[in-house]
Each structure stands twice: as C-alpha cells, then as structure tokens.
Design a protein around this motif. Structure first.
Motif, PDB file in Angstrom:
ATOM      1  N   TYR A 113       0.870  -1.192   0.000  1.00  0.00           N
ATOM      2  CA  TYR A 113       0.000   0.000   0.000  1.00  0.00           C
ATOM      3  C   TYR A 113       0.904   1.238   0.000  1.00  0.00           C
ATOM      4  O   TYR A 113       1.823   1.353   0.809  1.00  0.00           O
ATOM      5  N   TYR A 114       0.633   2.121  -0.915  1.00  0.00           N
ATOM      6  CA  TYR A 114       1.308   3.418  -0.846  1.00  0.00           C
ATOM      7  C   TYR A 114       0.416   4.456  -1.500  1.00  0.00           C
ATOM      8  O   TYR A 114      -0.410   4.146  -2.357  1.00  0.00           O
ATOM      9  N   ALA A 115       0.584   5.705  -1.022  1.00  0.00           N
ATOM     10  CA  ALA A 115      -0.306   6.780  -1.477  1.00  0.00           C
ATOM     11  C   ALA A 115       0.421   8.119  -1.414  1.00  0.00           C
ATOM     12  O   ALA A 115       1.315   8.333  -0.584  1.00  0.00           O
ATOM     13  N   VAL A 116       0.002   8.960  -2.337  1.00  0.00           N
ATOM     14  CA  VAL A 116       0.427  10.375  -2.316  1.00  0.00           C
ATOM     15  C   VAL A 116      -0.844  11.211  -2.308  1.00  0.00           C
ATOM     16  O   VAL A 116      -1.731  11.009  -3.154  1.00  0.00           O
ATOM     17  N   ASP A 117      -0.959  12.155  -1.354  1.00  0.00           N
ATOM     18  CA  ASP A 117      -2.186  12.930  -1.200  1.00  0.00           C
ATOM     19  C   ASP A 117      -1.868  14.416  -1.017  1.00  0.00           C
ATOM     20  O   ASP A 117      -0.856  14.794  -0.413  1.00  0.00           O
ATOM     21  N   GLY A 118      -2.785  15.211  -1.515  1.00  0.00           N
ATOM     22  CA  GLY A 118      -2.732  16.656  -1.277  1.00  0.00           C
ATOM     23  C   GLY A 118      -3.953  17.068  -0.498  1.00  0.00           C
ATOM     24  O   GLY A 118      -5.073  16.609  -0.783  1.00  0.00           O
ATOM     25  N   THR A 119      -3.771  17.957   0.482  1.00  0.00           N
ATOM     26  CA  THR A 119      -4.885  18.315   1.377  1.00  0.00           C
ATOM     27  C   THR A 119      -4.883  19.810   1.656  1.00  0.00           C
ATOM     28  O   THR A 119      -3.826  20.404   1.925  1.00  0.00           O
ATOM     29  N   ILE A 120      -6.069  20.402   1.625  1.00  0.00           N
ATOM     30  CA  ILE A 120      -6.268  21.770   2.116  1.00  0.00           C
ATOM     31  C   ILE A 120      -6.891  21.666   3.496  1.00  0.00           C
ATOM     32  O   ILE A 120      -7.950  21.033   3.661  1.00  0.00           O
ATOM     33  N   LYS A 121      -6.226  22.227   4.487  1.00  0.00           N
ATOM     34  CA  LYS A 121      -6.693  22.133   5.863  1.00  0.00           C
ATOM     35  C   LYS A 121      -7.161  23.503   6.358  1.00  0.00           C
ATOM     36  O   LYS A 121      -6.651  24.543   5.946  1.00  0.00           O
ATOM     37  N   TYR A 122      -8.097  23.425   7.302  1.00  0.00           N
ATOM     38  CA  TYR A 122      -8.532  24.642   7.991  1.00  0.00           C
ATOM     39  C   TYR A 122      -8.398  24.415   9.487  1.00  0.00           C
ATOM     40  O   TYR A 122      -8.928  23.439  10.038  1.00  0.00           O
ATOM     41  N   SER A 123      -7.679  25.343  10.141  1.00  0.00           N
ATOM     42  CA  SER A 123      -7.424  25.216  11.574  1.00  0.00           C
ATOM     43  C   SER A 123      -8.460  25.993  12.385  1.00  0.00           C
ATOM     44  O   SER A 123      -8.858  27.101  12.031  1.00  0.00           O
ATOM     45  N   PHE A 124      -8.882  25.370  13.514  1.00  0.00           N
ATOM     46  CA  PHE A 124      -9.815  26.021  14.433  1.00  0.00           C
ATOM     47  C   PHE A 124      -9.094  26.599  15.652  1.00  0.00           C
ATOM     48  O   PHE A 124      -9.719  26.823  16.689  1.00  0.00           O
ATOM     49  N   ALA A 125      -7.789  26.841  15.505  1.00  0.00           N
ATOM     50  CA  ALA A 125      -7.003  27.321  16.657  1.00  0.00           C
ATOM     51  C   ALA A 125      -7.545  28.644  17.192  1.00  0.00           C
ATOM     52  O   ALA A 125      -7.665  28.838  18.414  1.00  0.00           O
ATOM     53  N   GLU A 126      -7.891  29.566  16.306  1.00  0.00           N
ATOM     54  CA  GLU A 126      -8.397  30.857  16.783  1.00  0.00           C
ATOM     55  C   GLU A 126      -9.767  30.698  17.406  1.00  0.00           C
ATOM     56  O   GLU A 126     -10.105  31.408  18.363  1.00  0.00           O
ATOM     57  N   LEU A 127     -10.572  29.768  16.868  1.00  0.00           N
ATOM     58  CA  LEU A 127     -11.913  29.575  17.414  1.00  0.00           C
ATOM     59  C   LEU A 127     -11.847  29.050  18.842  1.00  0.00           C
ATOM     60  O   LEU A 127     -12.593  29.512  19.722  1.00  0.00           O
ATOM     61  N   VAL A 128     -10.969  28.092  19.093  1.00  0.00           N
ATOM     62  CA  VAL A 128     -10.871  27.539  20.451  1.00  0.00           C
ATOM     63  C   VAL A 128      -9.974  28.393  21.341  1.00  0.00           C
ATOM     64  O   VAL A 128      -9.888  28.156  22.541  1.00  0.00           O
ATOM     65  N   ASN A 129      -9.287  29.351  20.723  1.00  0.00           N
ATOM     66  CA  ASN A 129      -8.442  30.299  21.467  1.00  0.00           C
ATOM     67  C   ASN A 129      -7.445  29.584  22.369  1.00  0.00           C
ATOM     68  O   ASN A 129      -7.362  29.808  23.566  1.00  0.00           O
ATOM     69  N   SER A 130      -6.704  28.689  21.746  1.00  0.00           N
ATOM     70  CA  SER A 130      -5.713  27.930  22.509  1.00  0.00           C
ATOM     71  C   SER A 130      -4.416  27.866  21.711  1.00  0.00           C
ATOM     72  O   SER A 130      -4.434  27.732  20.491  1.00  0.00           O
ATOM     73  N   LYS A 131      -3.297  27.961  22.433  1.00  0.00           N
ATOM     74  CA  LYS A 131      -1.997  27.803  21.805  1.00  0.00           C
ATOM     75  C   LYS A 131      -1.498  26.357  21.899  1.00  0.00           C
ATOM     76  O   LYS A 131      -0.438  26.038  21.376  1.00  0.00           O
ATOM     77  N   THR A 132      -2.293  25.518  22.548  1.00  0.00           N
ATOM     78  CA  THR A 132      -1.884  24.121  22.760  1.00  0.00           C
ATOM     79  C   THR A 132      -2.695  23.155  21.905  1.00  0.00           C
ATOM     80  O   THR A 132      -2.141  22.296  21.223  1.00  0.00           O
ATOM     81  N   ILE A 133      -4.008  23.303  21.945  1.00  0.00           N
ATOM     82  CA  ILE A 133      -4.901  22.385  21.231  1.00  0.00           C
ATOM     83  C   ILE A 133      -5.358  23.034  19.933  1.00  0.00           C
ATOM     84  O   ILE A 133      -5.870  24.160  19.940  1.00  0.00           O
ATOM     85  N   GLU A 134      -5.168  22.327  18.826  1.00  0.00           N
ATOM     86  CA  GLU A 134      -5.521  22.866  17.516  1.00  0.00           C
ATOM     87  C   GLU A 134      -6.282  21.815  16.702  1.00  0.00           C
ATOM     88  O   GLU A 134      -5.684  20.993  16.008  1.00  0.00           O
ATOM     89  N   PRO A 135      -7.605  21.806  16.758  1.00  0.00           N
ATOM     90  CA  PRO A 135      -8.363  20.902  15.891  1.00  0.00           C
ATOM     91  C   PRO A 135      -8.393  21.447  14.458  1.00  0.00           C
ATOM     92  O   PRO A 135      -8.282  22.660  14.244  1.00  0.00           O
ATOM     93  N   TYR A 136      -8.559  20.565  13.504  1.00  0.00           N
ATOM     94  CA  TYR A 136      -8.617  21.009  12.119  1.00  0.00           C
ATOM     95  C   TYR A 136      -9.399  20.008  11.286  1.00  0.00           C
ATOM     96  O   TYR A 136      -9.627  18.862  11.688  1.00  0.00           O
TER      97      TYR A 136
END
Length: 462
Positions: A113-136
């Motif tokens: 099994y092998y794969a190459v992927d491209g992803t556009i991510k969006y971070s919710f760091a500002e929404l949760v207002n945390s410098k430690t936990i960053e959901p995306y």
C-alpha cells in the motif's frame, strides 16, 4: 524495497513543492512524520466489509499497521487558518474485513500500500483560542496503490494537533478516502505522529520573527516589538534621546544627575540643581542671572550689571548709571543733581547795584581802592548760588573812539571776572563780555549820563 522507493519519490515531490513557495508567516511550514493505519472495513459495503463506522475502533481485527515510519507530509500555511499540504505514506495490507462473527478478521496475502495525497486544511485554533490544542479539518485528493492497483481518491480528514512547544507537537488524524474506481476499495487511513513547524525567520535571534519585528536586524524586546532598550530604562532606543544612559520617561530617557528636571545633556550645571530657565544652573539671589555668570551671586542685581545691584555713590536714590551728578547728592527730578537755586530778581538787583559802583582808574581796567569792598560783597552773593552761572558785562560812555571803548569794556569785564575767580568762584560759572558804548542807559551828552553809562552789569546765565 520497491514501495519504499516510491515513498521516497513522493517525499521528494513534497519537498520540491515546499521549496517553490516564499515564507510569509511565522513558522509557515510544518512537517509531520509517524505511522499510519489503513482500515478497509467500515466503509458502507457488503461482506467482507461493513457499514460506515462499524467497529471503527477495532484495531486488532481491522487496522493494518506497519510498525515503522510509514507516513510523512509537508504543509504550507496560506492565510486565515488555511494551509496546503502534500504527503506520502506506505503500508502493508493483511486484513480487509470479516465474513462472520466466528472469523472476525479476513486475512489476505500481504499486499503493498502506498499513497500520495494533497490536502487543504482549515485550523480552528483561533476559534478555540488555545496555543496548545488545535483541531482542524481537511479536504483533498490523491492517488493510492494497493498491490499495484492504483486509482484517484477524494479525501476528507479530521485531526488534532497538540503542541508541546511553539514548534513541536503531537498529531492524530483520520481520513476517509473515497476511490473514483470500483477496483480500488474505499478505506479509512489513520495517522499518529510528530509535527514540527519551521520556516519563521528571526534574523537577530531575539525570539521575535522578522515579520513582527520592528527592528529585525537588532536584538530587542517583545514589549518594543523586537526593538532594543540598550540602557534598560523602559524606553526603546529609537525614542530614547540618551539610549546608552538610563533616564526617566519624562526626560525622554536621559539622566538628570542633580534632579532639577533638566536632562544632563541640556544641563550646563549637571551636578548642581538649578532652574530650567537658566539651563539647569542655580540662581541663589533670584535675580535671573545664573550664579556662574553673576558677579554678585548672593545679592540681586540686573543682568546689565552682571548680576550686581547698581551703586548709588551719593546715596540720593538715583543710581549712578542714571545720576548726572553721581558724587553729589541731588534729586530724582533733577537726574541726581542738586536742585539749582537761582538768585531771585531782588538778589540780581542787589548784585547790579553793587556792580554799578565798581570804580576803575580813568581809561584803565584797574580798580580804585574803594571798590574792593564792593567786589567782596558780590563774591559773597555768588557763593550763595553755587549752581548758578553769570555773565559779567562791561559798558563805556561814548567819549573816545568806539574801538577804544570796546577794548576797554572787555578789559574791565575780565578784570571783575578775574577777581571773582581768584576769590573762590568757579571759572566755569563766569563769562566776561564787553559791549563798549553800544548799550547806553543814559544820555552821553551830559556828565551824569556818561557816568551812568560807565558801568559793570551782572546777568544770570541760563
């Protein structure tokens, strides 16, 4: 080994992609590496696969895990919480589902099994207002090969970064990969690993990235946006008039050794408290002249006299600079000179009564003996009016030539003046003038008239 080569090729593509973009944010790049797990079971298909999310966490029966570094990705921050990343992964497929409760894991011959992927991510760091936990979340696509059969996939991801430091964190992510071709199974791919952020530039090494650093080439402090405060007085050097010497804010960072409110750099007397109006120098007598320039520092006086009071030598209340008679007491009204007491009309009449009785030898300017008491009386009167000036006039009758009479009148007037001077009258007060026979006061045709015309007169000179 062949699959590993393909993964390395994918990594080179990723790194090549990352080098084509300029850095524009703090730590804009992130690299993740770790292990991945592939689950072909809970994908909403018939046996040997199951419904969506069925036994989603059944690691033992369904997850295919390669116990080594098996995933790597690089992402680039774009803006407003969005980033784009490319990753590659390898694995080994040994389980694809189950055909019954008695056989919970359908094992197959090992498939690559092998794969190459491209992803556009969006971070919710500002929404949760945390410098430690960053959901995306992320969406993207890629290409996956299972046992040499490859197809494109549409991917959706959900993940979480837990940052231990500003640059290093733990990442867990799960992705659903939907194949565009029936011959490639839909599947889930999970990831756990370490993410390292990098790429921020801090030229001066002060911990403040250049894009936020107002002084990117000089180490500084966070409170001054990366600009220095060399003397540590709480005023950044760019706003500090004395950046190498600590001083208060009210003096723009300059010291004030004597505490007089005048910065040392502007203080002509930096070790002695003084006045702002005198550039920091003292004025002990308060006359507006700095002590260093004051010839009388303990006695008030005008600047025009170097800080000393103007003298009044004669004590008449008129300063010497304004006193026309500085050594003689006078009045203010008379500019410091004594008031001139002029003889009255009565006194002048008396003077002239005396003057008309002055007798001279005939045709001469010498006095007859009986005239001296008269001259003494005139002298005494003139001494009573020391500030008055007089003119001594000589007159003759018309006997003889006019020229002779003119000369005789002049000699006689001067004779009287000389006597008065020799007896204590200031010469500057007396003027002698002869008028000959020009101003008779009686008729020269009679003896009595001619006697009256031969005379001396004293007049008050203004």
């Amino acid at each position: 080994m062949k699959n590993l080569s393909r993964l390395l090729f994918a990594m080179l593509l990723v790194l090549g992609f990352s080098n084509t973009h300029a850095q524009d944010e703090n730590n804009p790049w992130a690299m993740s590496f770790g292990v991945n797990a592939v689950d072909l079971y809970p994908v909403g298909e018939d046996t040997p696969q199951g419904d969506y999310f069925d036994e989603f966490f059944n690691v033992g029966d369904h997850w295919n895990i390669l116990p080594s570094l098996s995933s790597i990705s690089v992402s680039k921050y774009i803006n407003d919480g969005f980033s784009f990343g490319v990753g590659g992964s390898i694995n080994r497929i040994e389980k694809i589902g189950q055909i019954g409760k008695d056989i919970p894991s359908l094992r197959v011959e090992e498939m690559s099994y092998y794969a190459v992927d491209g992803t556009i991510k969006y971070s919710f760091a500002e929404l949760v207002n945390s410098k430690t936990i960053e959901p995306y979340i992320g969406v993207g696509g890629g290409y996956t090969w299972i046992d040499k059969i490859g197809a494109g996939t549409l991917n959706g991801s959900l993940g979480l970064n837990y940052w231990f430091t500003e640059n290093v964190g733990l990442t867990v992510q799960t992705s659903y990969k939907h194949s565009f071709e029936d011959y490639l199974s839909k599947h889930w791919q999970h990831f756990a690993g370490v993410t390292v952020k990098f790429g921020g530039t801090d030229t001066d090494g002060d911990g403040i990235y250049d894009k936020d650093d107002a002084c990117p080439e000089v180490p500084g402090l966070p409170e001054f946006n990366g600009c220095p405060d060399t003397d540590g007085d709480g005023i950044e050097d760019a706003k500090d008039d004395c950046p190498n010497e600590a001083g208060p804010a009210e003096l723009n960072g300059c010291p004030d050794t004597d505490g007089d409110g005048v910065a040392d750099k502007d203080d002509k007397c930096p070790t002695v408290a003084g006045l702002k109006s005198l550039n920091g120098c003292p004025d002990a007598d308060g006359d507006g002249v700095a002590d260093g320039d004051d010839k009388c520092p303990n006695e008030a006086g005008p600047a025009a006299n170097n800080g000393c009071p103007w003298p009044d030598t004669d004590g008449d209340g008129v300063l010497d600079k304004d006193d026309k008679c500085p050594n003689e007491a006078g009045t203010v009204a008379n500019n410091g000179c004594p008031e001139v007491v002029a003889p009255t009309a009565e006194v002048m009449t008396t003077l002239n009564n005396y003057a008309r009785t002055i007798l001279f030898a005939t045709g001469k300017s010498s006095f007859k003996n009986e005239t001296y008491p008269v001259l003494q009386a005139i002298t005494a009167i003139l001494k009573d009016y020391p500030e008055s000036n007089f003119t001594i006039e000589g007159h003759t009758d018309s006997v003889g030539s006019k020229n002779t009479n003119q000369l005789l009148s002049e000699r006689r007037a001067n004779a009287v003046r000389d006597y008065l001077i020799s007896n204590g009258i200031n010469a500057d007060r007396l003027v002698a003038a002869g008028f000959g026979e020009d101003y008779p006061i009686a008729d020269n045709k009679t003896a009595a008239g001619r006697k009256n015309n031969r005379r001396v007169e004293v007049k008050l000179r203004k």
